[in-house]
Design an enzyme around this catalytic site. Sequence first.
Site, PDB file in Angstrom:
ATOM      1  N   ARG A 125       0.851  -1.204   0.000  1.00  0.00           N
ATOM      2  CA  ARG A 125       0.000   0.000   0.000  1.00  0.00           C
ATOM      3  C   ARG A 125       0.881   1.247   0.000  1.00  0.00           C
ATOM      4  O   ARG A 125       0.554   2.231  -0.667  1.00  0.00           O
ATOM      5  CB  ARG A 125      -0.952  -0.044   1.212  1.00  0.00           C
ATOM      6  CG  ARG A 125      -2.157   0.879   1.075  1.00  0.00           C
ATOM      7  CD  ARG A 125      -1.916   2.252   1.667  1.00  0.00           C
ATOM      8  NE  ARG A 125      -1.419   2.124   3.018  1.00  0.00           N
ATOM      9  CZ  ARG A 125      -0.405   2.852   3.496  1.00  0.00           C
ATOM     10  NH1 ARG A 125       0.181   3.780   2.781  1.00  0.00           N
ATOM     11  NH2 ARG A 125       0.030   2.650   4.737  1.00  0.00           N
ATOM     12  N   PHE A 138       8.837  11.001  -2.886  1.00  0.00           N
ATOM     13  CA  PHE A 138       8.413  12.296  -2.341  1.00  0.00           C
ATOM     14  C   PHE A 138       9.335  12.631  -1.175  1.00  0.00           C
ATOM     15  O   PHE A 138       9.283  11.958  -0.136  1.00  0.00           O
ATOM     16  CB  PHE A 138       6.964  12.150  -1.878  1.00  0.00           C
ATOM     17  CG  PHE A 138       6.305  13.381  -1.328  1.00  0.00           C
ATOM     18  CD1 PHE A 138       5.608  14.249  -2.172  1.00  0.00           C
ATOM     19  CD2 PHE A 138       6.330  13.652   0.031  1.00  0.00           C
ATOM     20  CE1 PHE A 138       4.955  15.361  -1.666  1.00  0.00           C
ATOM     21  CE2 PHE A 138       5.684  14.766   0.553  1.00  0.00           C
ATOM     22  CZ  PHE A 138       4.988  15.625  -0.298  1.00  0.00           C
ATOM     23  N   GLU A 193      13.776  15.148   6.442  1.00  0.00           N
ATOM     24  CA  GLU A 193      15.241  15.267   6.413  1.00  0.00           C
ATOM     25  C   GLU A 193      15.819  14.572   7.650  1.00  0.00           C
ATOM     26  O   GLU A 193      15.086  14.308   8.605  1.00  0.00           O
ATOM     27  CB  GLU A 193      15.630  16.745   6.395  1.00  0.00           C
ATOM     28  CG  GLU A 193      15.050  17.455   5.183  1.00  0.00           C
ATOM     29  CD  GLU A 193      15.519  18.895   5.052  1.00  0.00           C
ATOM     30  OE1 GLU A 193      16.129  19.442   6.004  1.00  0.00           O
ATOM     31  OE2 GLU A 193      15.263  19.473   3.973  1.00  0.00           O
ATOM     32  N   ILE A 203      12.889   8.075   2.729  1.00  0.00           N
ATOM     33  CA  ILE A 203      12.059   8.339   1.557  1.00  0.00           C
ATOM     34  C   ILE A 203      11.671   7.022   0.873  1.00  0.00           C
ATOM     35  O   ILE A 203      12.532   6.322   0.310  1.00  0.00           O
ATOM     36  CB  ILE A 203      12.784   9.281   0.566  1.00  0.00           C
ATOM     37  CG1 ILE A 203      13.274  10.545   1.297  1.00  0.00           C
ATOM     38  CG2 ILE A 203      11.878   9.625  -0.610  1.00  0.00           C
ATOM     39  CD1 ILE A 203      12.189  11.310   2.035  1.00  0.00           C
ATOM     40  N   GLY A 210      -0.779 -17.265  20.425  1.00  0.00           N
ATOM     41  CA  GLY A 210       0.290 -17.775  21.275  1.00  0.00           C
ATOM     42  C   GLY A 210       1.633 -17.683  20.574  1.00  0.00           C
ATOM     43  O   GLY A 210       1.947 -16.670  19.946  1.00  0.00           O
ATOM     44  N   GLU A 227       3.667   9.979   7.613  1.00  0.00           N
ATOM     45  CA  GLU A 227       2.512  10.807   7.224  1.00  0.00           C
ATOM     46  C   GLU A 227       1.909  11.510   8.440  1.00  0.00           C
ATOM     47  O   GLU A 227       0.689  11.615   8.559  1.00  0.00           O
ATOM     48  CB  GLU A 227       1.421   9.965   6.555  1.00  0.00           C
ATOM     49  CG  GLU A 227       1.914   9.061   5.454  1.00  0.00           C
ATOM     50  CD  GLU A 227       2.152   9.798   4.167  1.00  0.00           C
ATOM     51  OE1 GLU A 227       1.744  10.968   4.073  1.00  0.00           O
ATOM     52  OE2 GLU A 227       2.769   9.218   3.269  1.00  0.00           O
ATOM     53  N   THR A 233       2.961  11.722  12.720  1.00  0.00           N
ATOM     54  CA  THR A 233       2.885  10.764  13.824  1.00  0.00           C
ATOM     55  C   THR A 233       1.523  10.893  14.519  1.00  0.00           C
ATOM     56  O   THR A 233       0.809  11.890  14.339  1.00  0.00           O
ATOM     57  CB  THR A 233       3.992  11.041  14.862  1.00  0.00           C
ATOM     58  OG1 THR A 233       3.731  12.320  15.448  1.00  0.00           O
ATOM     59  CG2 THR A 233       5.382  11.045  14.230  1.00  0.00           C
TER      60      THR A 233
END
Length: 387
Positions: free
Chosen positions: A93, A132, A136, A166, A342, A366, A368
């Site tokens: 995803r 994207f 940093e 990234i 378990g 995206e 926290t």
Amino acid sequence: MTAPLDLLDLNPSLTDEERQIRDVVRQLVDDRVRPHVADWYEQGQVPARELAREFGKLGLLGMHLTGYGCAGASAVAYGLACQELEAGDSGLRSLVSVQGSLAMYAIWRYGSEEQKQRWLPSMATGEAIGCFGLTEPDHGSDPASMTTRARRDGDDWVLTGAKMWITNAPIADVAVIWARTDEGVRGFAVPMDTPGVTAREIRRKMSLRASVTGEIALDDVRLPADARLPEASGLKAPLSCLTEARYGIVWGAVGAARDCLETTLAYAGTRTQFGRPLAGFQLTQAKLADMAVELVKGQLLALHLGRLADAHRLRPDQVSVGKLNNVREALAIARQCRTVLGANGVSGEYPIMRHANNLESVLTYEGTSEIHQLVVGQRLTGLSAFA
Ligand SMILES: Cc1cc2nc3c(=O)[nH]c(=O)nc-3n(C[C@H](O)[C@H](O)[C@H](O)COP(=O)(O)OP(=O)(O)OC[C@H]3O[C@@H](n4cnc5c(N)ncnc54)[C@H](O)[C@@H]3O)c2cc1C
């Protein structure tokens, strides 16, 4: 949601087209992801380019965008696709989210016609991969403090700095890079083969191991004037892209939780201790009931936000409500499911620990959970408590 987990009968409230898209993606995940994902995860290697082309063939990349080879699907249909992908693995995803909602959306929303023509059709087919770059090494939750610089040199731009964590960077053809200029934050479509750009893979991740993550170094990267995304001005541009991607996470997290709960229901029905199946113990049923209730609440929330998005009425703080709740609850469900299995709960033969580990990243990226609490807090009080 599949019976019996669809406690509230949400399935009939989807349109035929939405159900059809969901089922096609579910089939793809069953055929193409489930048989291999445990190995990809264990080895920390995933055939991302190959998968991107397969996702592209189904129209999943940038599927909620219009034109340029994109499918123009509804927000709910896109959400359902995210849900099914993340039921397979959050890493897959993430591949689709970063490609469609971050990199493609940034170019689609803020790029020039030339940039759109150059990148979007090949990104929609999965031939070109995008990433994207906002985070940093020293600036994550607070991107306004970014130190990556873009300075003018004649008509050119020269970029210097580093981006960290990234997704897709080591395999990307183009990076949307956000940098500080004399006029404020601006975005750039940076071909990854530009001299001065290097991407190094981040190894030893204990989470999202079926996703490629990297660090990008920008060492006096010279770009022509038309590399800048002309419509992007200020930090609100990258933040709007994050809202797009967070919306997909609201749905995706439900998918991961559903996969955990389906696995657990099946396991509890067949595993016998003290002469009866685990599912027959009241304590197990209490766990199952609580988890199923949270799951269906998360599903309802995702669907509501999707309908708001399709009516063009979805606000970023509402997406924060969804991301905060659904990732937090999905993680709680994954941890609880693990207890029901378990010792098998910690085994890679079952998907639960993989989902739980993945969701730790989803909780952080995206925005926290703390940042989303602050967004909701600001909405409630009118006071910003970020700094
Ligand atoms: C697997 C993975 C993939 C990623 N992919 C991308 C990507 O493709 N592109 C990209 O740009 N980034 C990506 N990220 C980065 C991600 O968005 C950042 O990790 C996230 O924004 C948090 O930044 P940070 O890790 O620097 O944590 P920090 O900002 O240092 O935060 C550390 C802790 O402090 C808390 N905190 C920070 N500020 C406050 C505050 N004001 N009040 C209260 N608590 C606060 C945080 O909530 C967190 O708990 C990825 C991360 C991961 C793990």
